[in-house]
Design a protein around this motif. Structure first.
Motif, PDB file in Angstrom:
ATOM      1  N   ARG A 198       0.833  -1.162   0.163  1.00 11.17           N
ATOM      2  CA  ARG A 198       0.096   0.056   0.097  1.00 11.17           C
ATOM      3  C   ARG A 198       0.907   1.323  -0.236  1.00 11.17           C
ATOM      4  NH1 ARG A 198      -4.765  -0.212   4.592  1.00 11.17           N
ATOM      5  NH2 ARG A 198      -6.058  -0.778   3.079  1.00 11.17           N
ATOM      6  N   ALA A 199       2.167   1.174   0.332  1.00 15.26           N
ATOM      7  CA  ALA A 199       2.981   2.132   0.628  1.00 15.26           C
ATOM      8  C   ALA A 199       3.623   2.842  -0.972  1.00 15.26           C
ATOM      9  CB  ALA A 199       4.351   1.998   1.246  1.00 15.26           C
ATOM     10  N   PRO A 200       3.772   4.231  -1.158  1.00 13.04           N
ATOM     11  CA  PRO A 200       4.358   4.586  -2.272  1.00 13.04           C
ATOM     12  C   PRO A 200       5.384   3.732  -2.699  1.00 13.04           C
ATOM     13  CG  PRO A 200       4.206   6.224  -0.794  1.00 13.04           C
ATOM     14  CD  PRO A 200       3.934   5.171  -0.073  1.00 13.04           C
ATOM     15  N   LEU A 201       5.504   3.281  -4.174  1.00  9.44           N
ATOM     16  CA  LEU A 201       6.638   2.470  -4.367  1.00  9.44           C
ATOM     17  C   LEU A 201       7.958   2.851  -4.278  1.00  9.44           C
ATOM     18  CD1 LEU A 201       5.458   1.998  -8.312  1.00  9.44           C
ATOM     19  CD2 LEU A 201       5.425   0.105  -6.476  1.00  9.44           C
ATOM     20  N   LYS A 202       8.372   3.964  -4.360  1.00  5.83           N
ATOM     21  CA  LYS A 202       9.565   4.499  -3.751  1.00  5.83           C
ATOM     22  C   LYS A 202      10.095   4.055  -2.275  1.00  5.83           C
ATOM     23  CE  LYS A 202      12.501   8.562  -4.007  1.00  5.83           C
ATOM     24  NZ  LYS A 202      12.421  10.175  -4.186  1.00  5.83           N
ATOM     25  N   ARG A 203       9.181   4.452  -1.573  1.00  8.97           N
ATOM     26  CA  ARG A 203       9.072   3.975  -0.103  1.00  8.97           C
ATOM     27  C   ARG A 203       9.425   2.389   0.249  1.00  8.97           C
ATOM     28  NH1 ARG A 203      11.255   5.750   4.351  1.00  8.97           N
ATOM     29  NH2 ARG A 203      10.994   7.343   2.763  1.00  8.97           N
ATOM     30  N   ARG A 454     -16.037  12.654  -6.237  1.00 14.54           N
ATOM     31  CA  ARG A 454     -14.837  12.421  -6.693  1.00 14.54           C
ATOM     32  C   ARG A 454     -13.974  12.578  -5.457  1.00 14.54           C
ATOM     33  NH1 ARG A 454     -12.157  17.467  -6.927  1.00 14.54           N
ATOM     34  NH2 ARG A 454     -13.640  19.223  -6.417  1.00 14.54           N
ATOM     35  N   ALA A 455     -14.517  11.725  -4.462  1.00 13.47           N
ATOM     36  CA  ALA A 455     -13.623  11.484  -3.150  1.00 13.47           C
ATOM     37  C   ALA A 455     -11.973  11.359  -3.620  1.00 13.47           C
ATOM     38  CB  ALA A 455     -13.992  10.293  -2.526  1.00 13.47           C
ATOM     39  N   SER A 456     -11.369  12.457  -3.042  1.00 15.16           N
ATOM     40  CA  SER A 456      -9.847  12.574  -3.115  1.00 15.16           C
ATOM     41  C   SER A 456      -9.338  13.246  -2.445  1.00 15.16           C
ATOM     42  CB  SER A 456      -9.498  12.955  -4.620  1.00 15.16           C
ATOM     43  OG  SER A 456      -9.715  14.102  -4.901  1.00 15.16           O
ATOM     44  N   TYR A 457      -7.989  13.217  -2.301  1.00  8.63           N
ATOM     45  CA  TYR A 457      -7.050  14.340  -1.630  1.00  8.63           C
ATOM     46  C   TYR A 457      -6.733  15.509  -2.496  1.00  8.63           C
ATOM     47  CZ  TYR A 457      -6.884  11.541   2.815  1.00  8.63           C
ATOM     48  OH  TYR A 457      -6.847  10.753   3.750  1.00  8.63           O
ATOM     49  N   ILE A 556      -3.245   7.446   9.558  1.00 15.95           N
ATOM     50  CA  ILE A 556      -2.173   8.653   8.907  1.00 15.95           C
ATOM     51  C   ILE A 556      -1.326   8.163   7.921  1.00 15.95           C
ATOM     52  CG2 ILE A 556      -0.488  10.351   9.999  1.00 15.95           C
ATOM     53  CD1 ILE A 556      -1.831  10.377  12.386  1.00 15.95           C
ATOM     54  N   LEU A 557      -0.799   6.820   8.258  1.00 12.54           N
ATOM     55  CA  LEU A 557       0.146   6.395   6.950  1.00 12.54           C
ATOM     56  C   LEU A 557      -0.640   6.246   5.807  1.00 12.54           C
ATOM     57  CD1 LEU A 557       2.029   3.254   9.038  1.00 12.54           C
ATOM     58  CD2 LEU A 557       2.771   5.519   8.532  1.00 12.54           C
ATOM     59  N   VAL A 558      -1.918   5.608   6.035  1.00 12.29           N
ATOM     60  CA  VAL A 558      -2.856   5.633   4.818  1.00 12.29           C
ATOM     61  C   VAL A 558      -3.038   7.024   4.081  1.00 12.29           C
ATOM     62  CG1 VAL A 558      -4.778   4.793   3.858  1.00 12.29           C
ATOM     63  CG2 VAL A 558      -3.747   3.274   5.625  1.00 12.29           C
ATOM     64  N   ALA A 559      -3.306   7.833   4.905  1.00 17.32           N
ATOM     65  CA  ALA A 559      -3.547   9.315   4.345  1.00 17.32           C
ATOM     66  C   ALA A 559      -2.494   9.837   3.806  1.00 17.32           C
ATOM     67  CB  ALA A 559      -4.130  10.182   5.585  1.00 17.32           C
ATOM     68  N   ALA A 560      -1.217   9.847   4.454  1.00 14.80           N
ATOM     69  CA  ALA A 560      -0.091  10.208   3.821  1.00 14.80           C
ATOM     70  C   ALA A 560       0.242   9.744   2.448  1.00 14.80           C
ATOM     71  CB  ALA A 560       1.227  10.175   4.758  1.00 14.80           C
ATOM     72  N   THR A 561       0.035   8.397   2.175  1.00 10.89           N
ATOM     73  CA  THR A 561       0.299   7.761   1.195  1.00 10.89           C
ATOM     74  C   THR A 561      -0.860   8.359  -0.022  1.00 10.89           C
ATOM     75  OG1 THR A 561       0.979   5.750   2.273  1.00 10.89           O
ATOM     76  CG2 THR A 561       0.427   5.296  -0.017  1.00 10.89           C
ATOM     77  N   SER A 599      10.864   5.507   9.797  1.00 14.80           N
ATOM     78  CA  SER A 599      11.200   4.780   8.831  1.00 14.80           C
ATOM     79  C   SER A 599      10.130   4.859   7.584  1.00 14.80           C
ATOM     80  CB  SER A 599      11.079   3.141   9.178  1.00 14.80           C
ATOM     81  OG  SER A 599      12.109   3.140  10.508  1.00 14.80           O
ATOM     82  N   SER A 600       9.067   5.436   7.829  1.00 15.37           N
ATOM     83  CA  SER A 600       8.221   5.699   6.623  1.00 15.37           C
ATOM     84  C   SER A 600       8.633   7.078   5.891  1.00 15.37           C
ATOM     85  CB  SER A 600       6.632   5.770   7.239  1.00 15.37           C
ATOM     86  OG  SER A 600       6.322   4.511   7.506  1.00 15.37           O
ATOM     87  N   GLY A 601       9.472   7.933   6.414  1.00 15.59           N
ATOM     88  CA  GLY A 601       9.998   9.014   5.799  1.00 15.59           C
ATOM     89  C   GLY A 601       9.373  10.274   6.532  1.00 15.59           C
ATOM     90  N   VAL A 602       9.128  10.313   7.839  1.00 13.27           N
ATOM     91  CA  VAL A 602       8.545  11.401   8.518  1.00 13.27           C
ATOM     92  C   VAL A 602       9.469  11.872   9.702  1.00 13.27           C
ATOM     93  CG1 VAL A 602       6.541  12.164  10.086  1.00 13.27           C
ATOM     94  CG2 VAL A 602       6.176  10.596   8.120  1.00 13.27           C
ATOM     95  N   PHE A 603       9.730  13.222   9.710  1.00 13.30           N
ATOM     96  CA  PHE A 603      10.279  14.134  10.829  1.00 13.30           C
ATOM     97  C   PHE A 603       9.443  13.837  11.941  1.00 13.30           C
ATOM     98  CE2 PHE A 603      11.022  17.877  13.100  1.00 13.30           C
ATOM     99  CZ  PHE A 603      12.300  17.601  13.557  1.00 13.30           C
ATOM    100  N   THR A 604       9.940  13.271  13.066  1.00 13.25           N
ATOM    101  CA  THR A 604       9.231  13.020  14.201  1.00 13.25           C
ATOM    102  C   THR A 604       9.913  13.420  15.456  1.00 13.25           C
ATOM    103  OG1 THR A 604       8.338  10.950  13.000  1.00 13.25           O
ATOM    104  CG2 THR A 604       7.905  11.236  15.469  1.00 13.25           C
ATOM    105  N   VAL A 605       9.126  14.536  15.935  1.00 13.70           N
ATOM    106  CA  VAL A 605       9.640  14.951  17.415  1.00 13.70           C
ATOM    107  C   VAL A 605       9.153  14.553  18.726  1.00 13.70           C
ATOM    108  CG1 VAL A 605       8.812  17.273  16.793  1.00 13.70           C
ATOM    109  CG2 VAL A 605      10.554  17.190  18.465  1.00 13.70           C
TER     110      VAL A 605
END
Ligand code: BF8
Ligand code: SF4
Length: 680
Positions: A198-203, A454-457, A556-561, A599-605
């Motif tokens: 489900r993740a972006p191909l690059k990920r 047209r449900a979309s982001y 949130i992972l699904v939304a970011a994707t 590890s999914s590419g997010v800056f996390t503080v």
């Protein structure tokens, strides 16, 4: 607020007060909470001589060596302590080699401790997910009456994600196949977890290249325990790779399976109105608090509490009805799907009992303080444990069997009703409560922003590209008794929305902000920057969106994707102008969540405390080198405003890299012009 410093001495975060040289030895404790309802109960507890976590934190000083991650007790030759070197010893640099008896270095010990936290967190989320999968399969086979398929569309979607042929098959057959496949993910031995696709191909490529694509959920947790046994993996970088693999098995595996299967069984959340804080408790009704994490039982309690037979029984005992309220993530689960009000977050569990009106606190797993039983002993409250995995001495154990769910749920509700007449006169319910809007699943955001046809982001992406919305932040996680209750969450989220960053929330963090009124559409005009406020007002959403419990961080992972896939914002999660935070974290689950975001590419503080400060080498790896590997990295900043600034700076750097920084300047310029025209 009463001056708590007179009652107790605070051992952390002491502040000097007064003018220098006059009363500089006098110290005051920082506030224990910014939540008035909780403060009222802290004061009631003090009057009644009841100990709470707010008191115990004063006398329980954290072990400084453990706090920095420099203590190893992984074998019987230890515990070995390798504290961070003092800056100077007798004027010279401290160059003493730091090693355990076996030779393990400070970074090895720190890395082992860190990934053992990930193992604990991933195991907790994933064992929850497994329980859901087991019940899901039993329900599909017709062996768990009371449970069924509420969201058929999602069932079909997940079947397709699993590569299950759906053509010509009945819902029952598809559900059985989905249940079997989901359950098999936990014990899978090779290959990759299904949801990674489900993740972006690059990920996906990044994970494969680094060798961190998880094979099976249980396997990655077990391998952490193996590698951190005495004398196995002694290379901190290699240890952290396994930490990442187990964390990904949590986020893209156990947690995601838990969320999706719960949505299929109980319904995918849609926006709804409810209330939060201890003021939701009712003096003239039977109050049942559902506390913990798994909705399997609480869903049934919601049904049982509405059963006319149960309501009649309550009336026969003199109560006007049955009132349900939630604490911790079970609360979020039943809020999201049924609008059941939230009594409070993690640090309010004892406070709820101190009101004197909780007739039963029904607990399952995770984040339940053992002290709830001690506090309950001072009142009439019945603590009811319900799972074989979690018992508490002194509590009533009423084991819940998913195969006969309604019988168990009714027995529990009945026990609460029968306890109602035992209430003492010692009652004080804080009046504080606040409205909130919750129920923002990934699907609803998609629908609300894009419309039914047209449900979309797209509209979200467009508003990010044109600069009205600066970026997206996930602010999640716990309360931590070592910092002022709720303060970090509320301060950080206010700062973010003020700067046009839309905030996605889960867990106790969402409850903290809900209590502050941030989860209401009107919060947009009150607290958000002009750009974000305009978007929220047009769509009719709050600037802070409640996405559910901690396993729902997978939403949130699904939304970011989905944002990546909609286009215009790069081709990986690490390209997005997004950031994550857990300003008051305490749980091992938070570390697992943080690592799967990184590890999914997010800056996390993270705020509150940081568990690897004893090793500069390891901390540098987490805070700097991970960015080269994952495109995301960790940071620690205990000041929530400063932490928000770090997130905003990161969001701006991503906007710049995408070439959309100028658009925002134009939007701000336009708004300025409009304001000038309006005031002219
Ligand atoms: O899973 S946020 S204190 S309740 S661990 Fe616990 Fe932390 Fe709250 Fe939910 Ni999440
Ligand atoms: Fe000490 Fe090594 Fe044993 Fe850890 S594994 S307790 S560092 S001897």
């Amino acid at each position: 607020m009463a001056d708590e410093s007179k009652k107790t001495k605070k051992t952390v975060g002491k502040k000097k007060v007064g003018k220098e040289g006059t009363d500089k030895d006098k110290t005051v404790s920082p506030k224990k909470t910014i939540c008035n309802a909780t403060q009222q109960m802290i004061e009631k507890a003090a009057r009644e001589g009841i100990s709470t976590s707010f008191d115990r934190v004063e006398s329980m000083k954290p072990c400084p060596i453990g706090a920095e991650g420099s203590c190893c007790k992984n074998c019987g030759m230890g515990p070995c302590r390798v504290p961070a070197p003092k800056k100077k010893v007798e004027g010279k640099e401290d160059t003493k080699k730091r090693q355990g008896i076996c030779g393990a270095t400070a970074e090895t010990i720190s890395a082992r401790n860190f990934i053992r936290m990930i193992a604990g967190g991933a195991a907790s989320h994933s064992d929850h997910g497994r329980g859901v999968a087991e019940t899901f399969l039993a329900a599909a086979k017709g062996e768990a009456p009371g449970y069924g398929v509420k969201d058929e569309q999602k069932l079909l979607q997940i079947a397709m994600d699993f590569g299950i042929e759906i053509e010509g098959k009945s819902t029952k057959t598809i559900a059985i196949e989905v249940g079997e496949k989901a359950l098999a993910e936990f014990g899978r031995q090779e290959g990759e977890l299904c949801f990674l696709k489900r993740a972006p191909l690059k990920r996906q490529e990044i994970w494969r290249k680094l060798g961190v694509a998880p094979r099976g959920i249980d396997r990655e947790v077990v391998e952490i325990m193996h590698r951190t046994h005495m004398g196995v993996d002694q290379d901190y970088e290699n240890l952290l790779l396994q930490g990442a693999r187990a964390a990904l098995a949590d986020g893209w595996g156990g947690s995601m399976l838990g969320t999706e299967l719960q949505d299929i069984m109980f319904g995918t959340p849609v926006p709804l109105l409810s209330k939060v804080n201890l003021g939701i408790l009712k003096e003239d009704e039977v109050n049942i608090i559902i506390h913990g994490h798994e909705p399997l039982l609480s869903e049934m309690i919601v049904v049982a509490a509405r059963d006319p037979e149960m309501v009649e029984l309550a009336k026969s005992k003199g109560a006007k009805g049955i009132n349900l309220g939630g604490i911790c993530c079970t609360a979020n689960e039943i809020l999201m799907r049924h609008g059941v009000p939230l009594a409070g977050n993690f640090l309010q569990q004892e406070a709820a009992i101190i009101t004197g009106v909780v007739d039963a606190m029904v607990v399952d797993v995770q984040c339940i303080m053992q002290s709830v039983q001690d506090v309950a002993n001072c009142y009439h409250t019945k603590i009811i444990t319900t799972t074989p995995k979690a018992k508490i001495p002194g509590a009533t154990h009423m084991e819940f069997d998913e195969h006969d769910a309604m019988t168990g749920a009714k027995a529990i509700v009945k026990a609460a009703i029968e306890n109602y007449p035992r209430r003492t006169k010692n009652i004080d319910i804080p009046s504080h409560k606040m409205d909130l809007v919750a129920g923002f699943s990934h699907e609803t955001i998609n629908y609300l922003l894009g419309g039914m046809f047209r449900a979309s982001y797209r509209p979200l992406n467009d508003n990010i590209i044109n600069g009205r919305i600066r970026g997206v932040a996930g602010v999640v996680g716990c309360n931590n008794a070592r910092v002022t209750h709720d303060e970090g969450h509320v301060a950080m989220v206010k700062e973010l929305i003020k700067n046009d960053v839309i905030v996605l929330q889960t867990g106790c963090s969402a409850m903290a902000c809900a209590k502050a009124g941030l989860l209401l559409p009107e919060a947009a005009s009150k607290y958000a920057g002009a750009g974000l406020a305009e978007v929220c007002e047009t769509v009719g959403i709050p600037p802070v969106l409640h996405m559910g419990s901690c396993v729902d961080n997978s939403r949130i992972l699904v939304a970011a994707t989905a944002m990546v896939k909609d286009g215009g914002l790069g081709d990986d999660i690490s390209d997005l102008p997004v950031a994550g935070a857990a300003p008051e974290w305490m749980s091992e689950k938070a570390i697992s969540i943080g690592q799967y975001f990184v590890s999914s590419g997010v800056f996390t503080v993270f705020g509150a405390t940081w568990p690897t400060t004893g090793s500069d080498v390891l901390t540098k790896h987490l805070f700097e080198e991970m960015e080269e590997m994952y495109g995301g990295k960790w940071a620690f900043e205990p000041d929530p405003i400063e932490a928000a600034k770090l997130m905003i700076a990161h969001i701006d750097s991503k906007r710049k890299a995408l070439g959309i920084d100028k658009a925002r300047e134009r939007v701000l310029f336009d708004m300025e012009m409009r304001r000038d025209l309006e005031s002219a």
